[in-house]
Design an enzyme around this catalytic site. Structure first.
Site, PDB file in Angstrom:
ATOM      1  N   GLY A 101       0.823  -1.196   0.000  1.00  8.62           N
ATOM      2  CA  GLY A 101       0.000   0.000   0.000  1.00  8.62           C
ATOM      3  C   GLY A 101       0.861   1.250   0.000  1.00  8.62           C
ATOM      4  O   GLY A 101       0.522   2.260  -0.635  1.00  8.62           O
ATOM      5  N   THR A 102       1.992   1.199   0.695  1.00  8.77           N
ATOM      6  CA  THR A 102       2.908   2.341   0.717  1.00  8.77           C
ATOM      7  C   THR A 102       3.422   2.653  -0.671  1.00  8.77           C
ATOM      8  O   THR A 102       3.450   3.820  -1.094  1.00  8.77           O
ATOM      9  CB  THR A 102       4.084   2.055   1.663  1.00  8.77           C
ATOM     10  OG1 THR A 102       3.596   1.995   3.006  1.00  8.77           O
ATOM     11  CG2 THR A 102       5.157   3.134   1.563  1.00  8.77           C
ATOM     12  N   ASN A 149      -6.463   5.228   9.310  1.00 10.80           N
ATOM     13  CA  ASN A 149      -5.920   3.984   9.847  1.00 10.80           C
ATOM     14  C   ASN A 149      -5.721   4.020  11.358  1.00 10.80           C
ATOM     15  O   ASN A 149      -5.591   2.970  11.991  1.00 10.80           O
ATOM     16  CB  ASN A 149      -4.588   3.652   9.170  1.00 10.80           C
ATOM     17  CG  ASN A 149      -3.596   4.791   9.241  1.00 10.80           C
ATOM     18  OD1 ASN A 149      -3.866   5.896   8.768  1.00 10.80           O
ATOM     19  ND2 ASN A 149      -2.443   4.545   9.832  1.00 10.80           N
ATOM     20  N   GLN A 195      -7.821   0.893   4.422  1.00 11.72           N
ATOM     21  CA  GLN A 195      -8.608   0.467   5.577  1.00 11.72           C
ATOM     22  C   GLN A 195     -10.086   0.276   5.247  1.00 11.72           C
ATOM     23  O   GLN A 195     -10.841  -0.266   6.057  1.00 11.72           O
ATOM     24  CB  GLN A 195      -8.476   1.498   6.699  1.00 11.72           C
ATOM     25  CG  GLN A 195      -7.065   1.685   7.215  1.00 11.72           C
ATOM     26  CD  GLN A 195      -6.545   0.488   7.979  1.00 11.72           C
ATOM     27  OE1 GLN A 195      -7.300  -0.292   8.543  1.00 11.72           O
ATOM     28  NE2 GLN A 195      -5.234   0.315   7.983  1.00 11.72           N
ATOM     29  N   THR A 244       9.309  -8.246 -12.427  1.00 10.81           N
ATOM     30  CA  THR A 244       8.520  -9.456 -12.640  1.00 10.81           C
ATOM     31  C   THR A 244       7.416  -9.571 -11.595  1.00 10.81           C
ATOM     32  O   THR A 244       7.661  -9.484 -10.392  1.00 10.81           O
ATOM     33  CB  THR A 244       9.419 -10.699 -12.559  1.00 10.81           C
ATOM     34  OG1 THR A 244      10.467 -10.576 -13.523  1.00 10.81           O
ATOM     35  CG2 THR A 244       8.621 -11.965 -12.823  1.00 10.81           C
ATOM     36  N   CYS A 258       3.368   1.586  10.983  1.00 11.72           N
ATOM     37  CA  CYS A 258       4.477   2.205  10.258  1.00 11.72           C
ATOM     38  C   CYS A 258       5.185   3.251  11.092  1.00 11.72           C
ATOM     39  O   CYS A 258       6.255   3.722  10.729  1.00 11.72           O
ATOM     40  CB  CYS A 258       3.964   2.828   8.958  1.00 11.72           C
ATOM     41  SG  CYS A 258       3.183   1.631   7.862  1.00 11.72           S
TER      42      CYS A 258
END
Length: 387
Positions: free
Chosen positions: A77-78, A157, A190, A248, A336
């Site tokens: 997500g970051t 969040n 979220q 990839t 985080c």
């Protein structure tokens, strides 16, 4: 109190990461070993891998009601937030260098905005009210002719407050009805499984989703970008993901992600009802166990699996460690930010003082959480506060 309920860990940190669902785990296992070809290769093994990748992308597109060419797989997500903020701003800088973000965005958005400031962009940080909500009037006043990007998260969040995304989109469209600017991004990490997440219904140009918040594997995220909107890649050196994200693709993780996303979206109604019951029960138990406890975030427009509290004159990190010793996993805020011990920027934004902020805890429950576990947790917290 006994150490734990039947020696079982009580996991109340689902906003940080959810357990892997059985179906998602089976999907990952199915594609861990075969097909092992690179999906960009033209031989038979590569084509089989490409077919799996294409099928997963198409499945997700149908769930979100978008075109499969509008979806880009990332590593988290970051990364998706970074790609949205940096990639969109840089791609459209010739039309303006002003962007708007809310003061309570995830650090993945705020840090990207800080990078842009060093590149000469001007960033406006929208304030929020004491419940953590952005006001439409504040957004309207912040918009300028050179505003090219607005990023406001769907649901916070930390404190769980839900933003009125559709209303904020309307404000942006009414400001410049004949222009495609500002582009609008929302971090919906979220929100999936709790709220409707169809980008076209919300009216956004870009949306971030994270697999690890929806009972899928870690290490895989998604960015939706509306067709026709230019995006400068962050990772270069290959033509994967429509030349927007080189490298990839991890077929096994993508398969697990697609499965988890299908479960989350298709079971939203059932999940919301269950979380509503648990949240109501847990709030009652906390009020009984901890006199003077304060509840943060919006009282009604909030994620139903999130309970964020402040206990004045008690230190949050100590409570987390003591609860952990009693078999309970929770958090002081965003995972985080859990190692820097700085006061939460979200709680500062809603007007809390630093000395009060340090007494905050976030409990986020999930599919396997029971009322028995929540009752035990409330009682344990009450004992810790007294101690």
């Amino acid at each position: 109190m006994s150490h734990q309920i039947n020696s079982k860990t009580i996991y109340l940190d689902h906003a940080a990461a959810t357990p892997l669902s059985a179906a998602a785990g089976k999907a990952i296992e199915k594609y861990l070993y075969t097909p092992y070809g690179n999906p960009s290769s033209i031989h038979s093994s590569g084509r089989r891998a490409y077919d799996v990748l294409h099928a997963c992308r198409q499945q997700i597109a149908e769930l979100l009601v978008v075109d499969s060419t509008e979806l880009y797989f990332t590593g988290s997500g970051t990364e998706s937030d970074n790609l949205a903020i940096l990639g969109l701003a840089r791609a459209h800088s010739e039309y303006g260098k002003h962007i708007i973000v809310s003061a309570i965005e995830h650090k993945a958005v705020l840090a990207a905005a800080a990078v842009l400031e060093k590149e000469g962009f001007l960033v406006t940080y929208l304030p929020v009210d004491t419940f953590g909500k952005v006001a439409a009037d504040d957004l309207a006043q912040a918009l300028r002719p050179d505003t090219i990007l607005v990023s406001i998260m769907y649901a916070n969040n930390e404190i769980g407050t839900i933003q009125p995304v559709s209303e904020l989109v309307r404000v942006c469209r009414e400001y410049a009805p004949s222009s495609m600017y500002p582009l609008i991004h929302t971090d919906a990490c979220q929100a999936v499984g709790m709220l409707p997440v169809q980008p076209r219904e919300l009216g956004v140009d870009a949306m971030t989703i994270n697999s690890s918040k929806i009972y899928g594997p870690k290490g895989i995220g998604l960015l939706y970008v509306r067709g026709g909107v230019r995006l400068v890649p962050l990772i270069v050196g290959g033509d994967q993901e429509h030349s927007r994200r080189a490298g990839t693709e991890n077929i096994a993780l993508i398969a697990g992600f697609a499965t988890a996303l299908a479960e989350a979206i298709l079971q939203t109604t059932i999940h919301v009802e269950a979380m509503n019951t648990l949240q109501t029960y847990f709030v009652e138990q906390l009020r009984l166990a901890v006199p003077g406890i304060l509840f943060n975030g919006h009282p009604t427009d909030r994620l139903l699996h999130n309970v964020h509290v402040t206990i004045p004159e008690v230190e949050g990190e100590s409570m987390v460690l003591m609860l952990s010793e009693m078999g309970i996993c929770c958090a002081t805020g965003s995972a985080c930010s859990s190692l820097d011990l700085q006061p939460s920027h979200v709680l500062r934004a809603i007007g809390q003082d630093d000395d009060v902020i340090h007494g905050s805890l976030r409990f986020t429950f999930g599919r396997q959480t029971t009322e028995e576990e929540l009752k035990y947790t409330a009682r344990a917290l009450g004992e810790i506060v007294i101690r």
